[in-house]
Write a protein that holds these residues in place. Structure first.
Motif, short mmCIF file in Angstrom:
data_model
loop_
_atom_site.label_atom_id
_atom_site.label_comp_id
_atom_site.label_asym_id
_atom_site.label_seq_id
_atom_site.Cartn_x
_atom_site.Cartn_y
_atom_site.Cartn_z
N TRP A 1 0.85 -1.10 -0.39
CA TRP A 1 -0.65 0.05 0.11
C TRP A 1 0.63 1.49 0.41
O TRP A 1 -0.29 2.63 0.00
N SER A 2 2.72 0.86 0.23
CA SER A 2 3.26 2.50 0.01
C SER A 2 3.06 2.56 -0.97
O SER A 2 3.89 4.10 -1.44
N ARG B 1 0.55 9.51 -3.80
CA ARG B 1 1.38 9.10 -3.10
C ARG B 1 0.67 9.13 -1.39
O ARG B 1 1.23 8.92 -0.74
N PHE B 2 -0.35 10.41 -1.54
CA PHE B 2 -0.92 10.53 -0.68
C PHE B 2 -2.30 10.26 -0.65
O PHE B 2 -3.27 10.60 -0.10
N ARG B 3 -2.61 9.70 -1.52
CA ARG B 3 -4.23 8.77 -1.41
C ARG B 3 -3.83 7.26 -1.23
O ARG B 3 -3.46 6.33 -1.57
N THR B 4 -4.91 6.84 -0.54
CA THR B 4 -6.31 5.79 -0.51
C THR B 4 -6.32 5.04 -1.23
O THR B 4 -7.75 5.85 -0.82
N GLY B 5 -7.06 3.85 -2.30
CA GLY B 5 -7.86 3.92 -3.09
C GLY B 5 -7.05 2.91 -3.77
O GLY B 5 -6.20 2.71 -4.61
N GLY B 6 -7.81 2.86 -4.99
CA GLY B 6 -7.90 2.26 -6.20
C GLY B 6 -8.91 2.13 -7.05
O GLY B 6 -9.84 2.15 -6.92
N VAL C 1 -10.36 6.16 -1.24
CA VAL C 1 -10.99 6.18 0.62
C VAL C 1 -10.40 7.17 1.52
O VAL C 1 -11.35 7.12 1.80
N ASN C 2 -9.29 7.94 1.01
CA ASN C 2 -8.51 8.63 1.34
C ASN C 2 -7.45 9.36 1.38
O ASN C 2 -7.20 8.59 0.37
N MET C 3 -7.89 10.69 0.98
CA MET C 3 -6.23 11.98 0.76
C MET C 3 -6.11 12.62 1.45
O MET C 3 -7.23 13.00 2.38
#
Length: 353
Positions: free
Chosen positions: A223-224, A250-255, A260-262
């Motif tokens: 996830w990194s 690099r500053f975002r979680t999702g796909g 999901v999160n910024m």
């Protein structure tokens, strides 16, 4: 071991040649920083012209000089063989386990002490340089980092494809010669990396296209890493072209198009670190405006809040379009009191200009 000779702006032809490049587009510009340099190592199947084009594209992206270490093209099968041997060369040291690294360092130290019985003037750096003899680019990078006089250890490194293996081996050599903490905090930027392991302690970011076949050799699902796109791509110029998207991710979680999160504050802080590199800032905010309409105003608000009035004036002087874009993002959607104040600061800089 001597620091390598650095040529100026020429097309390299020798494996391991070291050349300083500056993009013609940034020469003489106010935002160009000649005092800051980065190191670049290219991947397999690159001609000298390919290396020069990639280094100059990186110079334009980062608005600074690039010290290129040329990993010469030798043909597909020879390059592939070298890639495989590079991957296996120092795998024992390419681990995040610092204690394991310490064991290897102790072993290497005993080998060096034995060698000094017949070669009393040989240094640890000399021995590592010889161990890296199968890859001239790795040798040159190692000498560039720790050679005398003027070693560049501490300089950020950007590496693409097989260049990651070259870099990881050279840094493993630095760790053996200088100790477990020698590369701690060193900034390394990987693109399309096949390298599974790295010496402990690096400050490393990894960028890869989701379907870059070379990056599959990394053998990790994590996830990194910053992953982008639904196309099959690998060339370094493709990575540079989509730099804005890689930075945002690099500053975002999702796909798969869903966020999901910024980390708005983290991204805003990173944008401030770019100073007046408005070309790169525009690429980031263009990506936010295109694909992240619920986050772009929040990032813009956090970004402006971190800027001083003099920094806003400098951005206005460098690229008024960026300031106009920030105003547009802040005014879109629900217009809060904080956003109104940020817009007032931006518009004040526009009026003065």
């Amino acid at each position: 071991m001597l620091f390598p000779t650095i040529a100026q702006g020429v097309v390299p032809n020798a494996d391991g040649a070291v050349t300083r490049f500056v993009s013609p587009e940034v020469r003489g510009k106010s935002w160009f920083n000649p005092a800051k340099s980065v190191i670049f190592v290219n991947g397999m199947l690159n001609t000298g012209m390919d290396h020069k084009a990639s280094a100059e594209a990186l110079s334009l992206m980062l608005v600074c000089p690039v010290i290129g270490v040329y990993n010469k093209k030798d043909g597909f099968w020879r390059d592939l063989y070298q890639c495989v041997t590079d991957k296996a060369q120092m795998t024992g040291l390419q681990t995040s386990n610092v204690s394991h690294n310490t064991d290897w360092i102790k072993f290497f130290d005993s080998v060096w002490q034995s060698m000094r019985k017949t070669r009393p003037t040989a240094t640890k750096e000399d021995l590592i340089y010889e161990l890296l003899s199968s890859n001239a680019a790795a040798q040159s990078l190692f000498a560039l980092l720790v050679g005398t006089p003027g070693g560049m250890l501490g300089t950020p490194i950007y590496c693409h494809s097989q260049g990651n293996l070259v870099t990881s081996n050279a840094l493993a050599g630095v760790t053996l010669a200088r100790g477990a903490g020698a590369v701690r905090g060193l900034e390394v930027h990987s693109y399309g990396s096949p390298a599974r392991g790295w010496p402990a302690g690096l400050n490393r970011t990894n960028q890869a296209y989701t379907f870059d076949p070379v990056s599959f050799l990394d053998l990790r699902m994590d996830w990194s890493s910053s992953k982008v796109g639904f196309k099959v791509a690998h060339g370094f110029l493709e990575y540079v072209k989509q730099d804005g998207e890689f930075v945002v991710n690099r500053f975002r979680t999702g796909g798969w198009g869903m966020t999901v999160n910024m980390d708005e504050k983290g991204l805003a802080k990173y944008c401030v670190s770019l100073g007046t590199n408005t070309r790169r800032l525009r690429a980031i905010f263009d990506r936010l405006e295109k694909a992240h309409f619920t986050d772009n105003d929040d990032v813009a608000l956090e970004y402006v809040a971190l800027l001083s009035d003099s920094q806003i004036s400098a951005l206005q002087s460098t690229d008024p379009v960026l300031i106009t874009q920030l105003v547009r993002l802040l005014k879109a959607g629900i217009y809060t009191t904080g956003e109104r104040r940020a817009v007032e600061r931006l518009e004040a800089a526009q009026k003065i200009a």
